[in-house]
Design an enzyme around this catalytic site. Sequence first.
Site, mmCIF file in Angstrom:
data_model
loop_
_atom_site.group_PDB
_atom_site.id
_atom_site.type_symbol
_atom_site.label_atom_id
_atom_site.label_comp_id
_atom_site.label_asym_id
_atom_site.label_seq_id
_atom_site.Cartn_x
_atom_site.Cartn_y
_atom_site.Cartn_z
ATOM 1 N N LYS A 118 0.816 -1.221 0.000
ATOM 2 C CA LYS A 118 0.000 0.000 0.000
ATOM 3 C C LYS A 118 0.847 1.267 0.000
ATOM 4 O O LYS A 118 0.468 2.287 -0.568
ATOM 5 C CB LYS A 118 -0.913 -0.001 1.227
ATOM 6 N N GLU A 202 -3.209 6.902 8.344
ATOM 7 C CA GLU A 202 -3.918 7.594 7.280
ATOM 8 C C GLU A 202 -5.009 8.450 7.897
ATOM 9 O O GLU A 202 -5.589 8.084 8.905
ATOM 10 C CB GLU A 202 -4.545 6.536 6.367
ATOM 11 N N HIS A 237 -15.511 -3.214 8.676
ATOM 12 C CA HIS A 237 -14.704 -2.784 7.525
ATOM 13 C C HIS A 237 -14.796 -3.741 6.348
ATOM 14 O O HIS A 237 -13.945 -3.745 5.479
ATOM 15 C CB HIS A 237 -13.231 -2.576 7.905
ATOM 16 N N ARG A 294 -7.140 -7.860 -9.088
ATOM 17 C CA ARG A 294 -7.829 -9.135 -9.304
ATOM 18 C C ARG A 294 -9.292 -8.831 -9.563
ATOM 19 O O ARG A 294 -9.719 -7.703 -9.496
ATOM 20 C CB ARG A 294 -7.714 -10.000 -8.052
#
Lengths: 504, 173
Positions: A118, A202, A237, A294
């Site tokens: 990430k 973040e 989540h 994907r």
Amino acid sequence: MRELKKVLIANRGEIALRVIRTCREMGLRTVAVFSDADRNAPHVRAAYQAVRLGPAPVGESYLRADKILEAAKATGADAIHPGFGFLSENTTFVQAVRDAGLIFVGPSPEAILAMGDKIEARRRMVAAGVPVVPGMEDPVTDPELLRSEAERIGLPVMIKASAGGGGKGIRIARTMDELQSLADRASSEAAAAFGNGAIYLEKYLEEPRHIEVQIFGDSHGNVVHIGERECSIQRRHQKVIEERPSPLIDDELREKMGAAAVKAAKAINYENAGTLEFLVDKHRDFYMLEMNTRLQVEHPITEATSGIDLVRWQLDVAAGKPLPMTQDEIKHEGHAIECRLYAEDADNGFLPAVGTVKRLEWPGGNGVRIDSGLYEGMAVTPHYDPMLAKIIVHAHDRDAAIARMSRALSEVQVTGVVTNAAFMRRVLHSEPFQSGRYDTHTIEGHPEDFAPKLSDARRRDIACIAAAMAHTLRSRRGFTARDSAPRSSRSSAWVDAFRPGAAS
Amino acid sequence: MKYHVLIDGEHHAVTLAADGSAWSVTMLDDDGAPSGKPVHIDIGTLREAHAYSLLVNQRSIDVAVEEQGSSLSMVIGGGRYKVDVLGEREYLAHSIKAEQGDGDKTVEAAMTGIVVDVLVAEGDAVTKGQTLFILEAMKMENEVKASVDGVVARVARSAGETVNLGDVVLEIE
């Protein structure tokens, strides 16, 4: 260009079956792989051939790259479709598939690597001019740095796993006091799930909506986007209900996000199906979150409105063919919704449930698609993902799609394992969903809005039904149970004849 | 036949009478007198012990059912209902137990998984909402929190142990 004849599907459950179905429509032979727990699973039965990998735990079966390659060799497969999860984004596996002279149905290892980490992905996207969420560019281990970075970005902050996905390893820190302990928890969870405990921080956005864009690239340099998917209905989540188009997005924002997604994919020479995940805040500003290299779980809603078979595109592109449509030729019609049927107890903190499926009945009718790996007698265990099946509906507009999904969910009958079907129906009928004004916090922020409610009249009806059912079940069992039968009825002439003391 | 049905803590008393091959079910008020019209319930068997087609005053309703002791879990039209159906004697025993209260509060594993960490020890005072232990299942770490204030009376399981659904992990007094 290479010709595909036989495809091995390195996955299980509904996605393996979904890929096999397209292969069969394309006249391709298929090879399923399975663990001991899945010997009787639908994907094994639907495939042309099936190869055993090993015992139920994924580490001994579906994650055994060596055994999967052996199976491909033994059956003469020329391509491997990874589905999602398991080895689908494992660059070592992808490289090994290629080194064995086989086609990997998916992106290159370089593209997966560029987006898989990430932090690296973020750096690349910033360089390509794609908007990203304010946050850190390096993983953090030093407690002092953790605090200063959290202060710089501003609370609340999200703690995320560098190698993460599927909601694992994510924590939200709202105070400086809880920052360190939550970071430790996220790191240990990430280490257990991905073998890499690196975390980063973040900015946590307000009223964020999770909206993603389906993209597709070929080996000739073409990249198109196939519209957005609204995935903001989440718990823990993880996505539960997805729809397209998003009630938030207008054509202008759709074009902007689509263009950004294509730019991101082109920046890493992306081939095959991919998804750019964005957060869109209450100011309708969008930030790229990550790219999933994907096929996505929720791809059927894109298929429903576009009429495109994304797996067919995947196989054609993997064989070297150009994309069959240009951006202008891609059109969407109507509204599609997907509900993910999870083995979980929505009324008890969404805890995963286990059990053996006793009875299974699916909805049918116009505009309803079921992608399922369930079967009667199947044991739902903690070995595999708790997502059991997907129910997808398509209708001419949003209201009709909601009504159709509600109808379809009411026809689902699964017993033996608790599912979230009733919960999803309550979400569909809730004000936030009906109005289209919801965000990723809606479910967990206002759990009372989605709790089961029973009117007095309904409860009286249920009481009458329950009494009649209980009486019927108990009395029938009484008549058939051997132990409750009178002793004499259990004997027979044969038993009597050999009883000690009987005349012989 | 008289039954006591408990749904969401609400109590309903009903009587059941055979009506041909079907049932006539009447709700009773607090004094045990019939309240409202009898409900006619015809039960068709789709799969014994699992699934039935009901006609409730001619209304067609599919019921998928699971029995666990005295409780029934019924899936009806996309809704899931958990109810207890008790006979007279069972209901009496149930009422007495409810009055006495259940004293110790056991904290059970709500799913099959592995105990990753136990964050409290015997004798610790805990407050409602405090994390007691961490249970890993389905690749997720789940924080199990105290539902009451109290003192940890017993820690039955330790980190690394596999627990099954319903296993007692610790007790709070």
